[in-house]
Design a protein around this motif. Structure first.
Motif, mmCIF file in Angstrom:
data_model
loop_
_atom_site.group_PDB
_atom_site.id
_atom_site.type_symbol
_atom_site.label_atom_id
_atom_site.label_comp_id
_atom_site.label_asym_id
_atom_site.label_seq_id
_atom_site.Cartn_x
_atom_site.Cartn_y
_atom_site.Cartn_z
ATOM 1 N N CYS A 133 25.876 15.216 -12.590
ATOM 2 C CA CYS A 133 26.106 15.033 -14.019
ATOM 3 C C CYS A 133 26.562 13.594 -14.251
ATOM 4 O O CYS A 133 27.503 13.124 -13.600
ATOM 5 C CB CYS A 133 27.167 16.013 -14.508
ATOM 6 S SG CYS A 133 27.686 15.735 -16.220
ATOM 7 N N CYS B 47 30.462 13.806 -15.800
ATOM 8 C CA CYS B 47 31.646 14.249 -15.044
ATOM 9 C C CYS B 47 31.435 14.248 -13.530
ATOM 10 O O CYS B 47 32.380 14.447 -12.779
ATOM 11 C CB CYS B 47 32.080 15.645 -15.509
ATOM 12 S SG CYS B 47 31.021 16.980 -14.894
ATOM 13 N N CYS C 267 25.656 18.243 -16.645
ATOM 14 C CA CYS C 267 25.937 19.663 -16.441
ATOM 15 C C CYS C 267 25.936 20.346 -17.802
ATOM 16 O O CYS C 267 26.117 19.698 -18.841
ATOM 17 C CB CYS C 267 27.257 19.855 -15.699
ATOM 18 S SG CYS C 267 28.731 19.496 -16.669
ATOM 19 N N CYS D 85 29.058 19.680 -20.009
ATOM 20 C CA CYS D 85 29.092 18.367 -20.670
ATOM 21 C C CYS D 85 28.041 18.300 -21.781
ATOM 22 O O CYS D 85 28.283 17.737 -22.852
ATOM 23 C CB CYS D 85 28.860 17.244 -19.663
ATOM 24 S SG CYS D 85 30.281 16.930 -18.590
HETATM 25 ZN ZN LIG Z 1 29.389 17.284 -16.548
#
Ligand SMILES: [Zn+2]
Length: 187
Positions: free
Chosen positions: A96, A99, A128, A131
């Motif tokens: 991701c 994050c 992800c 997010c």
């Molecule tokens: Zn993420």
């Protein structure tokens, strides 16, 4: 092993090298099933560098299945990386870009489509689902979420290098002399 390799046709896969003895592709690793490999041998299109113990018989002859083959004619790599979902994930290292998670990966439009963002190398990143949901239809500055690396089109060489970070689950020992990964392999 990946599921594809569990199919009977995939029991003796051949690693396929270019004429320079580099794999055609690291990720996914360039392999052919044994039928393709044997056909290429008979058509005299490849050098056989290593073989399995497995022998197949036809009415007139027997042949050991090749485990590593190299093309006789060099195939030039593509000049540009194909813009595919897989290659976007590969460029972003399957992480991701907000994050760093490797779970539940989706694609995020950095500038949302609803705000005029396009589906291009420089506007799509791996994200992800948490997010992605959190960012929603906001711009990066509105959401306070900026991709770790500004997305851009990778060169084919950069993707090739990224692929070397992801050794596949299945590796025949005869392949190891021809492969170079950036991580330690399991013994
Ligand atoms: Zn993420």
């Amino acid at each position: 092993m990946t599921e594809a390799l569990l199919h009977p046709d995939w029991r003796w896969p051949a690693l396929v090298l270019n004429a320079d003895y580099q794999p055609l592709s690291y990720y996914p690793l360039s392999v052919w099933d044994w039928r393709q490999a044997v056909k290429a041998v008979f058509l005299d299109r490849v050098h056989v560098l290593s073989e399995y113990d497995k022998v197949i018989h036809s009415p007139s002859m027997a042949i050991r299945l090749p485990s590593v083959i190299a093309l006789k004619t060099y195939i030039a790599p593509p000049e540009r990386a194909a813009f595919t979902r897989f290659n976007v994930f590969l460029r972003d290292g399957f992480t991701c870009q907000y994050c760093g998670s490797r779970e539940d990966l989706t694609f995020d439009h950095v500038i949302p489509r609803s705000r005029g963002g396009r589906t291009t190398w420089d506007n799509v990143v791996a994200a992800c689902s948490a997010c992605n949901l959190k960012k929603g239809n906001r711009l990066p500055e509105e959401a306070g979420m900026t991709p770790r690396q500004p997305p851009r089109e990778p060169s084919p060489w950069e993707l090739h290098a990224m692929g070397r970070q992801f050794p596949p689950n299945y590796l025949h020992e005869s392949w190891l002399d021809y492969l170079y990964w950036d991580v330690e392999l399991e013994p």
